[in-house]
Enzyme design. Structure first.
Site, PDB file in Angstrom:
ATOM      1  N   GLU A   1      14.479  27.146  35.647  1.00  0.00           N
ATOM      2  CA  GLU A   1      15.577  27.900  35.042  1.00  0.00           C
ATOM      3  C   GLU A   1      16.408  28.482  36.168  1.00  0.00           C
ATOM      4  O   GLU A   1      17.379  27.895  36.589  1.00  0.00           O
ATOM      5  CB  GLU A   1      15.031  28.982  34.108  1.00  0.00           C
ATOM      6  CG  GLU A   1      16.070  29.552  33.164  1.00  0.00           C
ATOM      7  CD  GLU A   1      15.434  30.256  31.964  1.00  0.00           C
ATOM      8  OE1 GLU A   1      16.177  30.884  31.202  1.00  0.00           O
ATOM      9  OE2 GLU A   1      14.197  30.174  31.814  1.00  0.00           O
TER      10      GLU A   1
ATOM     11  N   GLU B   1       9.283  39.703  32.720  1.00  0.00           N
ATOM     12  CA  GLU B   1      10.229  39.321  31.665  1.00  0.00           C
ATOM     13  C   GLU B   1       9.818  39.907  30.324  1.00  0.00           C
ATOM     14  O   GLU B   1      10.668  40.324  29.533  1.00  0.00           O
ATOM     15  CB  GLU B   1      10.280  37.796  31.557  1.00  0.00           C
ATOM     16  CG  GLU B   1      11.165  37.273  30.444  1.00  0.00           C
ATOM     17  CD  GLU B   1      11.164  35.763  30.356  1.00  0.00           C
ATOM     18  OE1 GLU B   1      12.114  35.202  29.784  1.00  0.00           O
ATOM     19  OE2 GLU B   1      10.217  35.142  30.871  1.00  0.00           O
TER      20      GLU B   1
END
Length: 777
Positions: A359, A643
């Site tokens: 990502e 996260e």
């Protein structure tokens, strides 16, 4: 491997100034086999009668480059020319190379890597390769006081480098037995040189190397090293062994139970290094064209090879700290350190979400919630301004702002997934980040540069539902889709806690950006637009009241995110405020200190409680050690921000490795509250750039003593306080050019500044210098 040189430095005009007009051509190695194949170089031999007194090399590339003059590395920058929307602009760098030249024969080599330009972007289900092109190439000019000595053209040669494969996600394979040889020619590529601009921010740099704090050998002989810190980094090795022996380096952020090496959360990112030895006495290696996110490295040796030394080398675009905060709670201090490390790890050319998995994209939502904290902790002015230029270029024709930027999906749409743009809370980066840059640096130019894009964004928002209330579709990628309060926790799934609905979250941000852009319009003298946007903000406010408040003053979903944002941005109607305070306190108290907010609600939660005077709740929620909570991460051994609140269970097992990053700065946005509310240094919009601040510390007893510092354009501001038996002693140091406002609050008894009484309701201006403020609570 090529030797490094410390005597080549970036010239001053490499970061700013007018655009240089290149006479050189963009040339690509004719032996280039395409993405994911052997690395290539371009080269030229040239002669000099004498070494000039000053010589500069201007250079850029399609892909990544590493340049060498006479076998010595040019400069110390990493991942050059950097990452931008390459169809909009490509940075070039300028180096002083005088000391690398020699009388007589000289040789220049420019090694090329895939990088972001043509390497894999996005995850395995929708990978994009060759996003901006399928050829790597270089453009360079060597000049002596303006006189052209050498330029890239069709007379250059090319060949293969020891980097046999590389990629941002892939990692790098290096075979030291390969010695570059001029085996092929070059192709002059069609290229618009108007795309070339001076590097717009500081280059990616190495930080101090870190030695392992622990190591152990697994049952199969592989050695695992623990560097004690999760970081965006790479490994540097010193090796010895026989030619053809190989070293493989794997990376991970966390260990599972029983020290199980676990990097499943990297998904399709291979994120490995392999090095094949040449058989020299000692060999040094660090990758040229990649980086990883990791704390642990696992070494596998094949053949006769020995690791003499191994270190972690963290890298970042923001190497210099601009602020610090400490308190009497060690876990809080570690949380601040974790935030600093997550910013460093993800501020690598663009503000990415994570540095490890497939990502590493410049998500706008993460960036906007963190922008204020980013400016407190590091000089982020040029870094974020560069990023905003990419966001503007990626903005769609209908005004939708991308979910991330640079955005590969703009050029390569993903079938069946809609347009990756237009989410509230994410697209609002175009209004919020410029505003934070204005507050912190007094930069009105960034407001002017972004203002047209702000207007296009606001018009897009209004059109989603043809009015003030936004009703986003639930289908991912549909027009107006929103991420809402991403990863908002719901607690026990048998009886989940309330969460903000998409329409409420979207309308909240519709108002926030509209009101903010109206304010920006006034600063820019755009009075007509300011009046139009003020009217629109009033319409949204009225519609929000009608849609989301009951007659009793209860907001629709009665959740922490809705209340935090509504209170913080003035969307609670005055006639409901007393009841609303009660509801907000209730939803905060009933969780017993557990957080109920996701990406957009978390930065607002503690500021809202603090400014409503609910310091007891702010303190309890901040210091909560249960999940969800900031300090839960710290007590699980986190060295960076996670996260997900529940990224690791109490027994150490990984939650959902398919989407789980342990280096994601978004929840570190709480540090803005530590500086502005707890330490009490608030920048002022009417005196931006810290020309004047408000000093108003929120006294949370459990945090005493508190100390903070921040380097501004005027110099360093220091602030702190201690609490002893209800008596507060504050220290405030203001550099020349900075003043502070101190207000005589009714809840502060016997308020004194430098021994003089400050009456209730009195506003006192403190000049530059050191001040002592005392009061009782």
């Amino acid at each position: 491997m090529k030797t490094a040189s410390a005597d080549s430095t970036v010239a001053e005009d490499g970061l700013a100034g007018s655009v240089f007009q290149f006479a050189a051509s963009m040339i690509g190695p004719s032996c280039d086999g395409g993405q994911a194949t052997s690395g290539t170089f371009v080269s030229r031999e040239f002669a000099l009668d004498t070494v000039p007194a000053e010589a500069t090399l201007r250079i850029s590339a399609l892909g990544l480059y590493r340049a060498f003059l006479n076998g010595k590395r040019v400069g110390s920058d990493l991942l050059t020319p950097g990452w931008t929307c390459y169809d909009d602009r490509i940075a070039y760098q300028t180096y002083d190379v005088t000391k690398l030249l020699q009388p007589g024969a000289n040789r220049i080599e420019i090694w090329l890597g895939d990088g972001w330009y043509r390497g894999q972007l996005m995850w395995a289900s929708n990978p994009i390769i060759n996003c901006w092109g399928d050829r790597t190439a270089a453009i360079a000019e060597l000049r002596a006081r303006g006189e052209l000595l050498l330029k890239t053209d069709d007379r250059w040669k090319s060949g293969f480098t020891p980097v046999v494969r590389n990629g941002i996600y892939y990692g790098e394979d290096y075979d030291a037995r390969i010695h570059p040889q001029d085996s092929h020619g070059v192709d002059v590529l069609p290229f618009d040189k108007a795309l070339l601009v001076p590097h717009e921010t500081g280059a990616v740099r190495e930080l101090d190397e870190r030695s392992p704090i622990d190591s152990w050998t697994e049952a199969d002989g592989r050695i695992v090293y623990d560097f004690g810190q999760n970081a965006g980094a790479y490994i540097r090795l010193r090796l010895t062994g026989a030619a053809g022996a190989q070293v493989r380096v794997e990376h991970s952020e966390v260990l599972g139970p029983d020290r199980f090496f676990d990097n499943r959360n990297y998904r399709s990112a291979r994120a490995e290094l392999t090095y094949t030895l040449s058989g020299q006495t000692e060999e040094d290696y660090a990758p040229l064209f990649t980086f990883m996110g990791f704390r642990y490295a696992r070494i596998t040796l094949t053949g006769q090879a020995e690791v003499i030394a191994i270190t972690m080398v963290p890298v970042t675009s923001v190497p210099t700290s601009a602020g610090g905060f400490t308190s009497g709670v060690a876990a809080v201090n570690r949380l601040v350190d974790n935030t600093i490390w997550s910013q460093r790890s993800n501020f690598i050319e663009v503000p990415t979400d994570c540095p490890q998995r497939d990502e590493r994209l410049g998500w706008t939502g993460d960036a906007q919630v963190f922008a204020g904290t980013a400016c407190w902790l590091a000089d982020s002015q040029s870094f974020l301004r560069k990023y905003l230029r990419d966001v503007i270029h990626d903005q769609r024709a209908d005004g939708a702002v991308p979910h991330f930027s640079p955005d590969p999906t703009r050029l390569h749409p993903i079938a069946g997934r809609g347009d990756w743009a237009g989410s509230t809370g994410w697209g609002d980066a175009i209004t919020i980040i410029p505003w934070q840059l204005y507050l912190h640096y007094g930069d009105s130019a960034v407001l002017e540069e972004c203002f047209p894009a702000m207007l296009r964004w606001l018009d897009y928002l209004w059109r989603i539902s043809d009015g003030p209330i936004i009703r986003p579709p639930a289908v991912w990628g549909a027009h107006g889709f929103t991420f809402g309060d991403w990863l908002q926790p719901v607690g026990d799934n048998r009886k989940p806690r309330p969460t903000v609905a998409d329409d409420c979250a979207a309308t909240l941000y519709h108002f926030i950006s509209t009101q903010l852009t109206a304010k920006i319009a006034r600063i820019l003298g755009e009075t007509v637009e300011a009046a139009r946007l003020d009217k629109r903000a009033d319409e949204i406010r009225a519609a929000f009241k009608n849609e989301f408040f009951s007659p009793s003053g209860r907001i629709a979903h009665n959740d922490q995110t809705s209340w935090s944002l509504a209170f913080l941005y003035g969307l609670v109607p005055p006639e409901y405020e007393e009841a609303a305070r009660g509801y907000f306190r209730g939803v905060a108290e009933e969780t017993d200190g557990v957080i109920g907010t996701g990406f957009i609600g978390t930065p607002a939660l503690l500021p809202a409680l603090t400014r409503l005077g609910m310091l007891d709740l702010a303190e309890k929620m901040f210091l909560n050690r249960k999940v969800p909570g900031w300090l839960y991460q710290v007590e699980r051994g986190a060295t960076s921000i996670w996260e997900r609140w529940d990224a690791l269970a109490e027994d150490g097992t990984i939650y959902d490795p398919d989407m789980n990053s342990y280096n994601h700065y978004a929840y570190g946005a709480v540090c803005q509250w530590l500086f502005e509310d707890v330490a009490g240094i608030k920048p002022l919009e009417d005196k931006p750039g810290f020309e004047e601040v408000v000093f108003d510390p929120a006294i949370l007893p459990a945090l005493s003593p508190v100390s903070a510092w921040h380097d501004t354009r005027f110099g360093r501001i220091e602030a702190g306080w201690t609490l002893e038996e209800g008596f507060v002693t504050c220290r405030l140091v203001l550099p020349p050019g900075v003043a502070a406002r101190l207000h005589g609050r009714s809840d502060r008894k016997a308020l004194k500044a430098n021994g003089a009484t400050v009456e209730q309701g009195q506003d006192l201006r403190l000049a530059a210098g050191e001040h002592k403020i005392t009061f009782s609570i």
